[in-house]
Design a protein around this motif. Structure first.
Motif, short mmCIF file in Angstrom:
data_model
loop_
_atom_site.label_atom_id
_atom_site.label_comp_id
_atom_site.label_asym_id
_atom_site.label_seq_id
_atom_site.Cartn_x
_atom_site.Cartn_y
_atom_site.Cartn_z
N SER A 56 -6.01 -6.63 -5.31
CA SER A 56 -5.44 -5.29 -5.47
C SER A 56 -4.61 -4.88 -4.24
O SER A 56 -4.82 -5.38 -3.14
CB SER A 56 -6.55 -4.28 -5.70
OG SER A 56 -7.41 -4.29 -4.57
N SER A 57 -3.69 -3.97 -4.48
CA SER A 57 -2.84 -3.47 -3.40
C SER A 57 -2.18 -2.17 -3.85
O SER A 57 -1.82 -2.03 -5.02
CB SER A 57 -1.75 -4.49 -3.07
OG SER A 57 -0.75 -3.93 -2.25
N THR A 58 -2.01 -1.25 -2.94
CA THR A 58 -1.15 -0.09 -3.19
C THR A 58 0.09 -0.20 -2.32
O THR A 58 1.21 -0.31 -2.81
CB THR A 58 -1.90 1.23 -2.87
OG1 THR A 58 -3.02 1.33 -3.73
CG2 THR A 58 -0.99 2.44 -3.09
N THR A 60 1.28 -2.60 -0.01
CA THR A 60 2.07 -3.83 0.16
C THR A 60 2.90 -4.10 -1.10
O THR A 60 4.10 -4.36 -1.01
CB THR A 60 1.14 -5.01 0.47
OG1 THR A 60 0.26 -4.62 1.52
CG2 THR A 60 1.93 -6.22 0.91
N ARG A 110 -0.13 -12.15 -2.71
CA ARG A 110 -1.44 -11.81 -2.11
C ARG A 110 -2.49 -12.59 -2.85
O ARG A 110 -2.49 -12.66 -4.09
CB ARG A 110 -1.72 -10.31 -2.23
CG ARG A 110 -3.16 -9.98 -1.83
CD ARG A 110 -3.38 -8.51 -1.66
NE ARG A 110 -2.69 -8.01 -0.47
CZ ARG A 110 -2.80 -6.76 -0.02
NH1 ARG A 110 -3.56 -5.88 -0.66
NH2 ARG A 110 -2.16 -6.38 1.06
N HIS A 138 -1.98 -11.22 7.47
CA HIS A 138 -1.17 -10.25 6.74
C HIS A 138 0.05 -9.97 7.62
O HIS A 138 0.17 -8.92 8.25
CB HIS A 138 -1.99 -8.99 6.50
CG HIS A 138 -1.43 -8.04 5.48
ND1 HIS A 138 -0.16 -8.13 4.97
CD2 HIS A 138 -2.00 -6.95 4.88
CE1 HIS A 138 0.03 -7.14 4.10
NE2 HIS A 138 -1.07 -6.42 4.03
N GLN A 141 2.22 -6.77 7.47
CA GLN A 141 1.50 -5.60 7.98
C GLN A 141 1.61 -5.57 9.51
O GLN A 141 1.83 -4.51 10.10
CB GLN A 141 0.03 -5.67 7.56
CG GLN A 141 -0.82 -4.53 8.10
CD GLN A 141 -0.56 -3.20 7.43
OE1 GLN A 141 -0.45 -3.14 6.21
NE2 GLN A 141 -0.46 -2.13 8.20
N PRO A 271 -4.36 0.50 8.77
CA PRO A 271 -3.50 -0.15 7.76
C PRO A 271 -3.67 0.50 6.39
O PRO A 271 -2.80 0.33 5.52
CB PRO A 271 -3.99 -1.60 7.75
CG PRO A 271 -5.41 -1.54 8.25
CD PRO A 271 -5.46 -0.39 9.23
N LEU A 272 -4.79 1.22 6.18
CA LEU A 272 -5.14 1.83 4.90
C LEU A 272 -5.34 0.72 3.85
O LEU A 272 -4.73 -0.33 3.98
CB LEU A 272 -4.12 2.86 4.45
CG LEU A 272 -3.86 4.01 5.45
CD1 LEU A 272 -2.76 4.92 4.91
CD2 LEU A 272 -5.13 4.82 5.72
N PRO A 273 -6.13 0.86 2.81
CA PRO A 273 -6.84 2.10 2.47
C PRO A 273 -8.01 2.35 3.42
O PRO A 273 -8.57 1.42 4.01
CB PRO A 273 -7.34 1.82 1.06
CG PRO A 273 -7.52 0.33 1.00
CD PRO A 273 -6.44 -0.23 1.85
N1 CP Z 1 -2.41 -2.17 4.21
C1 CP Z 1 -2.47 -2.80 3.02
O1 CP Z 1 -2.32 -4.03 2.92
O2 CP Z 1 -2.67 -1.96 1.96
P1 CP Z 1 -2.76 -2.43 0.45
O3 CP Z 1 -4.02 -3.25 0.31
O4 CP Z 1 -2.80 -1.17 -0.35
O5 CP Z 1 -1.56 -3.27 0.15
#
Ligand code: CP
Length: 312
Positions: A56-58, A60, A110, A138, A141, A271-273
């Motif tokens: 999952s990712s928001t 990236t 990813r 990463h 990032q 880096p979030l989340p």
């Molecule tokens: N920082 C980062 O990689 O966030 P995501 O997992 O939402 O992509």
């Protein structure tokens, strides 16, 4: 416009200082262009980016997809490749990469396994960009993190950075550690629960590259002396069942009281989340940089795609 000296973006050590400056200057141009002329709006017209996400990712995925669209290219995507690609039928990563290479000009991938980006690059006819490989790296990032740091401290001659939280499984802190070795007079302070301390390979790399580091346990004390606090989420999904996740997750919280003790010009990154390692009440503090940091990901990824795919 310069080009990148290699085809794939796999790990942050690929970037030396000169290349970092190139990427950052192009990112500056992208940022200015989005706010103004839009002369890059068709720069990658006809190019197709495949975003292949097994995890999952928001930030990236959306920022990469936004980046290629803002440069005039197109996207083919699966946000859950484990379920919605033929990986669900048992297809190997190598076969999937070979096939997608015929349909796109670049693959942003990813994956849950460290080393998967290298395996993909070995068989890929088109550039692979590592968007996070398990607890490996990463690199994009790290680029946006370093861009954020340099933006906050443009002429720094020394910098003290605290990395806090899940340093064992955290690919962002691993990649950023590699990138920090490209700068002079860096000191890194690791603050982590005992089950997720920074691994030896990174510590040895820092030693080899003459970057000073130490481990501490008192976040409030460390917060007072650093220029940058880089908080991370304790990643439940990577914990072994025997590890004490609950104890680790609640150990280091950057409270408003701790933030009050930080230097006036320091910055808070993540880096979030996040889960609860930075309470939302800290968001209004001018030192909280994590939302700008995430937005910088768009400019950095536009710059990378442009440098990799622009033929002019
Ligand atoms: N920082 C980062 O990689 O966030 P995501 O997992 O939402 O992509």
């Amino acid at each position: 416009m310069p080009t990148l000296p290699w085809k794939h973006v796999i790990e942050s050590q690929q970037f030396d200082r000169k290349l970092l400056e190139v990427v950052f200057r192009v990112a500056d141009q992208m940022k200015a262009d989005l706010a103004g002329e839009r002369k890059y709006a068709k720069a990658l017209d006809g190019k197709i980016m495949a975003s292949l996400f097994y995890e999952s990712s928001t930030r990236t995925r959306f920022s990469f997809e936004s980046a290629i669209l803002r440069l005039g290219g197109s996207v083919i995507t699966t946000e859950n490749a484990r379920e919605f690609s033929s990986a669900a039928k048992g297809e190997s990563l190598a076969d999937s990469i070979k096939i997608i290479g015929g349909y796109a000009d670049v693959i942003v991938m990813r994956h849950n396994e460290a080393g998967s980006a290298v395996r993909a690059a070995e068989v890929s006819s088109i550039p692979i960009i590592n968007a996070g490989d398990g607890a490996g790296q990463h690199p994009t990032q790290a680029l946006l993190d370093m861009y954020t740091i340099v933006d906050a401290f443009p002429d720094f001659t020394s910098l003290k950075v605290a990395m806090v939280g899940d340093l064992r499984y955290g690919r962002t802190v691993r990649s950023l550690s590699y990138l920090l070795t490209k700068y002079e007079n860096i000191e890194i302070i690791f603050v982590a629960p005992s089950v997720c301390k920074m691994e030896m390979d990174i510590k040895e790399y820092l030693d080899k590259n003459k970057v000073s580091w130490r481990e501490e346990t008192d976040l409030a004390q460390v917060a007072k002396e650093v220029d940058c606090i880089y908080m991370t989420r304790v990643q439940k999904e990577r914990f072994h069942s025997s590890d004490d996740y609950e104890g680790a997750a609640s150990k280091y919280i950057l409270t408003k009281e701790i933030v009050a003790g930080m230097k006036k010009e320091a910055i808070i990154m993540h880096p979030l989340p996040r889960v609860d390692e930075i309470p939302t009440e800290v968001d209004e503090d001018p030192r909280a940089m994590y939302f700008e940091q995430a937005l910088n990901g768009l400019y950095i990824r536009m710059a990378l795609l442009y440098l990799l795919l622009n033929n002019d």
